[in-house]
Design an enzyme around this catalytic site. Structure first.
Site, short mmCIF file in Angstrom:
data_model
loop_
_atom_site.label_atom_id
_atom_site.label_comp_id
_atom_site.label_asym_id
_atom_site.label_seq_id
_atom_site.Cartn_x
_atom_site.Cartn_y
_atom_site.Cartn_z
N LYS A 72 0.80 -1.23 0.00
CA LYS A 72 0.00 0.00 0.00
C LYS A 72 0.83 1.28 0.00
O LYS A 72 0.40 2.29 -0.55
CB LYS A 72 -0.95 0.02 1.20
N ASP A 109 -10.65 3.99 1.47
CA ASP A 109 -11.05 3.62 2.84
C ASP A 109 -11.83 4.75 3.54
O ASP A 109 -12.82 4.49 4.22
CB ASP A 109 -9.83 3.27 3.69
#
Ligand code: ATR
Length: 288
Positions: A72, A109
């Site tokens: 990530k 997110d």
């Protein structure tokens, strides 16, 4: 997979490992429900192959990928640009490939979390919100809350990590209300009287430690009305069970998981995602 033909568009998930991910089921259920000629495939990429894999995404004409652990942050230097969300959260979970081969990264997110709060009727603007944890999940949650106008207090076992998170967010979103407190039972008892919304972003209570809770035993939940736990295995954590017994509204992490995926799906396809289909697919995988 009888629907795959010469025109099938491909998206996927890069991570190491990827075999336990629910994303392929969720995304493919959504493509099938919409009768779209798309497929979502798991793409295991070891860390030393990340750069080559990113070139491969471009070369093979994928429309995009999700990115999971451990890539990530490591993927950021290989992308052409990242969005302010990814910058603020310091992590990319979605890559979109443009027609000219440009790769941009974002993080869904925060959007997934806010969508889920909205879906549960939880308003945050101007509200004091207590967040437990200061890791990767906390960065997305705190960023989303602060941007939406909440007054956020971060409590973490390692206080220095919370200070670092707050310092970083202050540079991205200057002038917002952000505090740090320690996680001692006496401090959390005070905070419980000052806050009406509590969010757990720590991994405490996640399977298999299902009897653990990030909230100290014996102090109660004070004025807290709503407790949100980003953990989705188990669906009802110890924290949520204790909070429900106190009389709080409780929300588990499945909705955030599904809605961050739905946001990626929207970015790749340009269509509005069938969130309920994706939710059911995730529930089927988890057996809840
Ligand atoms: P994620 O990306 O899932 O957020 P992470 O970055 O490893 O994972 O963060 C885990 C969070 O859970 C951190 O806030 C961590 O606290 P520390 O910063 O003090 O490590 C918290 N956490 C994990 N295990 C914990 C435990 N046993 N007690 C309290 N907090 C814990």
């Amino acid at each position: 997979m009888s629907w795959i033909d010469g025109k099938t568009r491909v998206v996927g998930l890069i991570g190491w490992p990827v075999e336990h991910s629910m994303s392929p089921c969720m995304h493919n259920a959504a493509f099938q429900a919409r009768r779209m000629n798309w497929v979502y495939v798991p793409l295991p990429v070891p860390p030393e192959r990340l750069k080559a894999a990113v070139e491969g995404i471009r070369a093979l004409g994928l429309r995009g990928v999700n990115v999971t652990i451990p890539h990530k942050q490591a993927i950021i230097p290989y992308l052409d640009r990242i969005t302010p969300e990814a910058q603020a959260i310091a992590a990319v979970n979605t890559v979109v490939v443009e027609k000219d081969g440009t790769l941009w990264g974002t993080n869904t997110d925060a959007a997934g979390f806010m969508e889920d709060l909205r879906a549960h009727g939880v308003a945050v603007e101007g509200r004091p919100v207590l967040v437990l944890g200061a890791g990767g999940a906390a960065r997305a949650v705190v960023y989303a809350l602060v941007r939406a106008g909440a007054q956020v207090t971060v409590a973490n076992r390692t206080v220095g990590r919370a200070v670092e998170l707050v310092r970083h967010l202050h540079t991205v979103l200057p002038g917002r209300t952000l505090r740090v407190v320690d996680c001692s039972p006496s401090q959390l008892a005070i905070e419980a009287e000052r806050h009406t919304l509590l969010i757990n972003t720590t991994s405490v209570g996640m399977w298999p430690q299902v009897d653990a809770s990030p909230w100290p035993a014996g102090i109660g939940f004070g004025s807290i009305e709503t407790v949100y736990d980003v953990i989705y295995t188990p669906a009802r954590t110890r924290l949520l069970r204790d909070a429900a017994a106190w009389g709080c509204q409780t929300i588990g992490g499945l909705g955030m998981l599904v809605r961050q995926g739905a946001e990626s799906w929207r970015l790749w396809t340009g269509e509005s995602p069938p969130v309920e289909v994706m939710m059911q697919a995730a529930r089927d995988v988890l057996g809840v």
